[in-house]
Write an enzyme that holds these catalytic residues in place. Structure first.
Site, PDB file in Angstrom:
ATOM      1  N   GLU A   1       0.958  -1.143   0.014  1.00 18.90           N
ATOM      2  CA  GLU A   1      -0.125  -0.027   0.056  1.00 18.90           C
ATOM      3  C   GLU A   1       0.980   1.250   0.068  1.00 18.90           C
ATOM      4  O   GLU A   1       0.497   2.221   0.408  1.00 18.90           O
ATOM      5  CB  GLU A   1      -0.972   0.188   1.246  1.00 18.90           C
ATOM      6  CG  GLU A   1      -1.697  -1.217   1.508  1.00 18.90           C
ATOM      7  CD  GLU A   1      -2.574  -1.791   0.268  1.00 18.90           C
ATOM      8  OE1 GLU A   1      -2.570  -0.935  -0.895  1.00 18.90           O
ATOM      9  OE2 GLU A   1      -2.768  -2.789  -0.106  1.00 18.90           O
ATOM     10  N   GLY A   2       1.946   1.115  -0.603  1.00 17.61           N
ATOM     11  CA  GLY A   2       2.862   2.150  -0.708  1.00 17.61           C
ATOM     12  C   GLY A   2       3.741   2.060   0.480  1.00 17.61           C
ATOM     13  O   GLY A   2       3.484   2.179   1.580  1.00 17.61           O
TER      14      GLY A   2
END
Length: 596
Positions: free
Chosen positions: A443-444
């Site tokens: 998610e980054g």
């Protein structure tokens, strides 16, 4: 041999005594009738589901994992996972905070956040299946057409169907502007989508009737880069006009990733072979629509590490009180035994208190931002909506990165408490470390979150959102500065606030002449601001605990001890972080590439 008890008392403390959510909900028409007893009852039942249904499946789910039939492309989840999901759906848990217009219960996000913390403590791999579904629900609710909402939201709300987000491709990770998946219009409003996606959590499984994939792809002649990305709904099975499940669509699992942890979740390589999809939102504006789901996922990942921090702490504390090893340096404490329990040793206590402080601080932050989301979603005041939205945006990368970094430190410390036994599978501690490690990556990555915080959320608006949050801290400090008991918390909080202001200005000035300065300072900067947020919330918790200090309840005494430990032992990390952030880019870039 692992154990888990839902931390209901601490959740109630944060919700009712620190955040005073009942009063906050009274200002929200949708939640005005929600009272303390109802909130507590929901959490108690949620805790039972987490501890009694999910937790017993965690170790076996890790050991067995998911299996793929390469002929049919069907994935089988670990034993008990599908049955637990049926209980989850039948109990109405999937619909907890969803819109009643689509069959949801309409309860606050704050309550759902607390519930998901417990699910993550009990079984992170399992919790990812409904967690991603909730993100897909949020994205479609925000950007779907009325027809799409009517078709998909009731099923996602009930949990009958699950959801995924299909972003990453083999050649393109965080840089989504590089993705190559193609979407060809068919002339009837649908599109044929072709491409490959990797690292797709919950991409294929046997737990639900249908899986709704949200897929990023490019339309013909779309602009290059991230401005040419569109978002599509691609269901595993086509949906008939009457809402029933139809024939298989052209999207399937080609392989399951072999991972370090979260083995119970099916992390899939997904193949789109002319799969039929429908456009969500406007053409070439898909990334903005997907960010709704991505931001929800980033908050969810923070809750994953919070859950693991809590369960690891519980087990390490129990072990430290039982395991005997050596004598205390000041003399024998358990004189009836051959050695003292290891909890008498200062460094063991340091590791336990680190995990506890990060768990309780993370819980306060998770519920704090969830309450902000409830305010943003339940106000007609444009200024309140804007201000809360800005604070949510500011804090989201901190929730994702700071909580997951802390979770890695805490679970590692808790495994260390077990000594050699922590490295052995049967005790369960090494799984918490392995499972937590992905939370810092997906998610980054946490570096991306740091760049987002410093580059976009702080320097991007000249520090406006950070100043507003600082004003809230200052208001709290001013209201409590006359209480001498609060000085040990307020003075270091104010000092750090001033240092953050100076550091922000300094990095901003350097970045004007060399943008690489942002990349050099970002990770340290996020951790400094994360501590500022934690220090504020710990000061608020200390305020309540001081007011109850004479109650005779050991809970408040323990809260004060943990607060003092945080300020004495963890917050001082900011001094070295500020120094390294100020060191600038030169020590990082001076090395020639071929010297590495």
């Amino acid at each position: 041999m692992s154990q888990y008890t839902p931390p209901l008392r601490d959740m109630q403390f944060v919700l009712h005594e620190v955040l005073q959510v009942e009063e906050a909900f009274k200002a929200m028409p949708a939640h005005a009738e929600l009272d303390v007893d109802t909130i507590n009852a929901v959490l108690e039942e949620g805790g039972k589901f987490a501890s009694e249904v999910l937790f017993p499946l965690n170790r076996e789910g890790d050991e067995i994992g998911c299996t793929l039939d390469t002929q049919t492309h069907a994935v089988t989840t670990p034993p008990g996972f599908a049955d637990a999901y049926r209980q989850f759906v039948d109990g109405g848990w999937a619909a907890l905070s969803c819109d009643p217009d689509y069959g949801g219960q309409g309860l606050p996000v704050t309550l759902n956040q607390a519930f998901y913390e417990m699910l993550n403590s009990a079984n992170q791999a399992w919790t990812m299946y409904p967690g991603l579904t909730h993100g897909a629900y949020d994205a479609l609710r925000a950007h779907g057409t009325p027809e799409q909402k009517a078709t998909y939201l009731p099923k996602l709300t009930s949990g009958e169907w699950t959801g995924t987000m299909c972003l990453t491709e083999p050649h393109a990770g965080t840089d989504l502007g590089l993705l190559r998946s193609k979407a060809e219009p068919q002339g009837d409003g649908s599109y044929r989508i072709t491409g490959e996606k990797i690292f797709i959590s919950s991409g294929e499984h046997d737990m639900a009737e249908n899986i709704i994939h949200l897929v990023l792809a490019r339309l013909p002649e779309a602009p290059a880069g991230s401005r040419g990305i569109s978002l599509f709904i691609v269901p595993k099975f086509h949906v008939n006009a009457d809402g029933s499940v139809g024939e298989r669509n052209g999207i399937y699992c080609g392989a399951i990733e072999h991972k370090m942890g979260i083995h119970g979740n099916s992390t899939c390589q997904m193949v789109l072979d002319g799969a039929v999809g429908t456009l969500v939102g406007e053409p070439n504006k898909g990334l903005a629509a997907m960010f709704v789901m991505m931001n929800a996922a980033r908050l969810g990942v923070g809750m994953q590490s919070l859950g693991l921090t809590e369960v690891a702490y519980q087990n390490a504390a129990a072990y430290a009180k039982d395991r005997t090893q050596s004598r205390a340096l000041s003399g024998a404490k358990a004189k009836d035994k051959a050695a003292d329990p290891i909890i008498v040793h200062p460094d063991v206590r340091k590791m336990l208190l680190t995990a506890r402080a990060y768990a309780e601080g993370g819980r306060a932050l998770g519920m704090y931002i969830a309450l902000l989301i409830d305010r943003e979603q339940n106000t007609n005041d444009a200024e309140v909506h804007r201000n809360t939205g800005e604070t949510i945006a500011l804090l989201t990368p901190i929730v994702k990165a700071f909580l997951t970094d802390n979770g890695w430190l805490a679970t590692s410390h808790c495994m260390q408490v077990f000594g050699g036994h922590g490295f052995i599978r049967e005790w369960g501690m090494e799984q918490y470390v392995r499972d937590n490690r992905i939370n810092m990556i997906y998610e980054g990555t946490n570096t991306i979150q740091s760049l987002d915080l410093l580059g976009r959320k702080v320097l991007g608006d000249q520090g406006a959102a950070l100043k507003k949050f600082g004003a809230e801290i200052q208001q709290f400090a001013m209201a409590n500065m006359q209480d001498a008991r609060m000085q040990e918390f307020l003075l270091p909080l104010a000092d750090l606030g001033e240092k953050v202001t100076k550091l922000t200005a300094e990095v901003g000035m350097k970045a004007m002449s060399n943008p690489e300065e942002v990349g050099a300072a970002a990770v340290d900067y996020l951790r400094v601001v994360g501590h500022l947020v934690f220090a504020y919330l710990w000061a608020r918790m200390a305020r309540v605990a001081l007011d109850k200090a004479d109650s005779g309840d050991s809970f408040y005494a323990a809260k004060l001890v943990t607060a003092r430990f945080y300020f004495a032992r963890l917050l001082p990390e900011t001094a070295s972080l500020i120094r390294t952030a100020r060191a600038g880019v030169e020590p990082l870039m001076a090395m020639e590439e071929d010297w590495f």
